[in-house]
Design a protein around this motif. Structure first.
Motif, PDB file in Angstrom:
ATOM      1  N   THR A   1       0.833  -1.197   0.000  1.00 43.47           N
ATOM      2  CA  THR A   1       0.000   0.000   0.000  1.00 43.47           C
ATOM      3  C   THR A   1       0.870   1.250   0.000  1.00 43.47           C
ATOM      4  O   THR A   1       0.570   2.248  -0.675  1.00 43.47           O
TER       5      THR A   1
ATOM      6  N   ASP B   1       0.926   9.935   4.478  1.00 39.76           N
ATOM      7  CA  ASP B   1      -0.130   8.966   4.185  1.00 39.76           C
ATOM      8  C   ASP B   1       0.234   7.588   4.748  1.00 39.76           C
ATOM      9  O   ASP B   1      -0.599   6.894   5.354  1.00 39.76           O
TER      10      ASP B   1
ATOM     11  N   THR C   1      -1.848   5.687   7.784  1.00 34.02           N
ATOM     12  CA  THR C   1      -2.520   4.413   7.555  1.00 34.02           C
ATOM     13  C   THR C   1      -2.125   3.384   8.608  1.00 34.02           C
ATOM     14  O   THR C   1      -2.961   2.656   9.144  1.00 34.02           O
TER      15      THR C   1
ATOM     16  N   VAL D   1      -5.685   8.349   3.900  1.00 30.47           N
ATOM     17  CA  VAL D   1      -6.335   7.035   3.801  1.00 30.47           C
ATOM     18  C   VAL D   1      -6.491   6.386   5.169  1.00 30.47           C
ATOM     19  O   VAL D   1      -6.605   5.167   5.285  1.00 30.47           O
ATOM     20  N   ALA D   2      -6.494   7.213   6.222  1.00 25.03           N
ATOM     21  CA  ALA D   2      -6.757   6.678   7.563  1.00 25.03           C
ATOM     22  C   ALA D   2      -8.140   6.067   7.648  1.00 25.03           C
ATOM     23  O   ALA D   2      -8.407   5.235   8.526  1.00 25.03           O
TER      24      ALA D   2
END
Length: 435
Positions: free
Chosen positions: A159, A295, A299, A353-354
C-alpha cells in the motif's frame, strides 16, 4: 497443469521440494509487485499537473479537462471489483502486463491529441481501464497467494508503494511540465509503465506452485487452483445482496465522500488552486508529494487504532477533522510555503487514507466472508465520488473564478460523512468479538 487431487495431488512436488519453504520466492514476488506499483504510480501523479497546460494550449475549459479525469477515476473504481476475477481467470502476469501496456498506450497517445474527446478516450478510458485492472487487486492477490504469515505487513508495504511512487514522480513530473512542457511528462508516464512490464513478465510467478514451493508461512504445499470462471458473477451477486442492507449504503456514501475529498479534490485540483494564488507548480506538486509520505504513517496508525477503538467512531473523527481542515485551506493558500500550510499538508497526509482500516473493519463486521468483495464495491464508490468532484471542481473554477466554493462544499460533505458514520449500527461480527 492439472488440479485433480488424489491422496497425493498430481501437481504437488515430492521429496525435498514438497517441504521447501517459499520465503525467497515470496519476498521476490512482493519486491516485484512493489517496484511495479511504484512504476505505475506515475499515471496517478499527472492529472493535476495537466489542467493548466492543457487549458493554456487548447483553451479547453477546466470542466472539460476535469471530465476526462473523472472518467479515469470512475473506470478505475468500477473495474477494480472485477480485476481479481480477471487475475484468477487469466493469471497475474498476463493481466498486469496488459494493464501496464494499456496505461502506456493511453498516456503516449495524448501527445498527438488535438480535440478534447481524445483526452477523454486516451486518458479517461484507456488509462482508467488499465489502472483499474491492476492497481487495487494486484497487491491483494499477490499477498493472498504468496503469504500466509506477515500478510498485514506485506499489505502495508505494498500500500505504501503507491505513496512512494507519488513521492518519486510528482516533483519530477512537475519539473518536466514547467521546464519542458506537458508532452515529455506524458511520455515519461508511458515509459515508466512500460519499464516495469519485463519485471512482471520475467520475475513474477502467478502462484507458489509454479515454482514448487509453499506460500510464506504455510505448513503444507498448496496446489495451484484451476482458473476460476464464476468470480465475476459472485461479485455481482454479493453486490445485489449487500445493496439490500443499510450499512452498505452508509459505508458507500462515506467512502464516496472520502474519494471526493482526496483523489477527486486535493490530488486533482490542489496544484492548480495553489498556482492560482501565485505558488510555483513545482512547489505545489512537492507539497502534494509530502502528503504521500505522511499517508503511510497515518494508515499504519489508523490500523493500530482500529484494533483498539470502535471503527465507526474513528471514521466520524477522521471525517470531521478533514472537513475542518478543508474549510480553512482557502485562507492558507499563498505564493510561498509557510508553516500553517505545512501543518495542513502533514495533517491531511495523516488523514488521507486513515479511513481505510476502519471501513474494512466495518465491512468485516457486517458481511463476514463476503467482506472483501463488499469492500471492493465500497471502494468503487470512493472512485465514483472522486470522479464527480474532479469534474465539478473544474466546472466551479470556470464559473466562479476560484476554487474557494469547492473547498467549503467539500468541508460540508465531510461533516455529513461524520454523521453518517455515527449512525452505522454495530454488526454481528463486533457483537461476537465483544462477547
Amino acid at each position: 497443469m492439472t488440479t485433480t487431487q488424489t491422496s497425493e495431488p498430481l501437481d504437488t512436488p515430492t521429496g525435498a521440494a514438497a517441504g521447501r519453504p517459499g520465503s525467497r520466492w515470496a519476498w521476490a514476488a512482493a519486491a516485484v509487485t512493489f517496484v511495479t506499483i511504484i512504476g505505475a504510480a506515475a499515471f496517478a501523479s499527472l492529472p493535476g499537473l495537466l489542467i493548466e497546460p492543457l487549458h493554456t494550449e487548447f483553451h479547453w475549459s477546466r470542466g472539460t479537462i476535469g471530465f476526462a479525469v473523472s472518467v479515469n477515476l470512475a473506470l478505475y473504481g468500477l473495474t477494480a471489483p472485477f480485476a481479481a476475477a480477471l487475475m484468477d481467470r487469466f493469471g497475474i502476469r498476463k493481466v498486469v502486463a496488459v494493464a501496464l501496456s494499456v496505461i502506456a498506450l493511453g498516456s503516449l497517445l495524448t501527445v498527438w491529441m488535438t480535440a478534447a474527446w481524445q483526452l477523454v478516450l486516451f486518458w479517461g478510458v484507456l488509462v482508467g481501464l488499465g489502472s483499474g485492472s491492476m492497481a487495487l487487486a494486484f497487491a491483494a492477490t499477490v499477498t493472498n497467494r504468496w503469504f500466509v504469515a506477515r500478510r498485514g505487513l506485506v499489505t502495508g508495504i505494498l500500500t505504501a508503494a503507491g505513496a512512494s511512487g507519488q513521492l518519486v514522480f510528482l516533483p519530477l513530473l512537475s519539473w518536466i511540465v514547467e521546464k519542458h512542457d506537458w508532452r515529455p511528462a506524458a511520455v515519461t508516464v508511458a515509459l515508466s509503465a512500460l519499464a516495469v512490464v519485463p519485471f512482471v513478465w520475467l520475475l513474477l510467478r502467478d502462484h507458489p506452485a509454479d515454482v514448487g514451493v509453499r506460500p510464506y508461512g504455510a505448513e503444507a504445499f498448496v496446489p495451484k487452483p484451476a482458473p476460476v470462471t464464476g468470480a465475476a458473477r459472485r461479485a455481482v451477486t454479493v453486490l445485489l445482496k449487500a445493496a439490500r442492507t443499510g450499512p452498505f449504503w452508509l459505508l458507500a456514501g462515506t467512502f464516496a465522500i472520502c474519494g471526493a475529498s482526496t483523489n477527486g479534490l486535493v490530488k486533482t485540483h490542489f496544484v492548480p488552486a495553489a498556482h492560482d494564488h501565485g505558488m510555483p507548480v513545482t512547489a505545489a506538486a512537492s507539497l502534494l508529494a509530502v502528503i504521500g509520505v505522511f499517508d503511510v504513517a497515518g494508515t499504519i496508525a489508523s490500523g493500530w487504532f482500529t484494533d483498539r477503538f470502535e471503527a465507526r467512531r474513528l471514521l466520524a473523527v477522521y471525517y470531521a477533522l478533514r472537513g475542518v481542515s478543508l474549510i480553512f485551506l482557502p485562507m492558507l493558500l499563498a505564493p510561498s510555503v509557510h508553516p500553517p500550510m505545512l501543518f495542513f499538508i502533514v495533517f491531511y497526509g495523516l488523514d488521507w487514507v486513515a479511513t481505510v482500516p476502519p471501513t474494512i473493519a466495518l465491512c468485516r463486521e457486517h458481511y463476514g466472508e463476503d467482506s472483501a468483495i463488499v469492500f471492493g464495491w465500497v471502494l468503487a464508490s470512493h472512485q465514483v465520488g472522486a470522479a464527480v468532484v474532479a469534474f465539478l471542481g473544474g466546472v466551479a473554477r470556470d464559473v466562479f473564478g476560484s476554487y474557494d466554493v469547492v473547498w467549503y462544499a467539500s468541508g460540508g460533505l465531510c461533516a455529513a460523512a461524520a454523521l453518517m458514520a455515527l449512525v452505522i449500527r454495530r454488526g454481528a461480527g463486533a457483537r461476537v468479538a465483544a462477547a
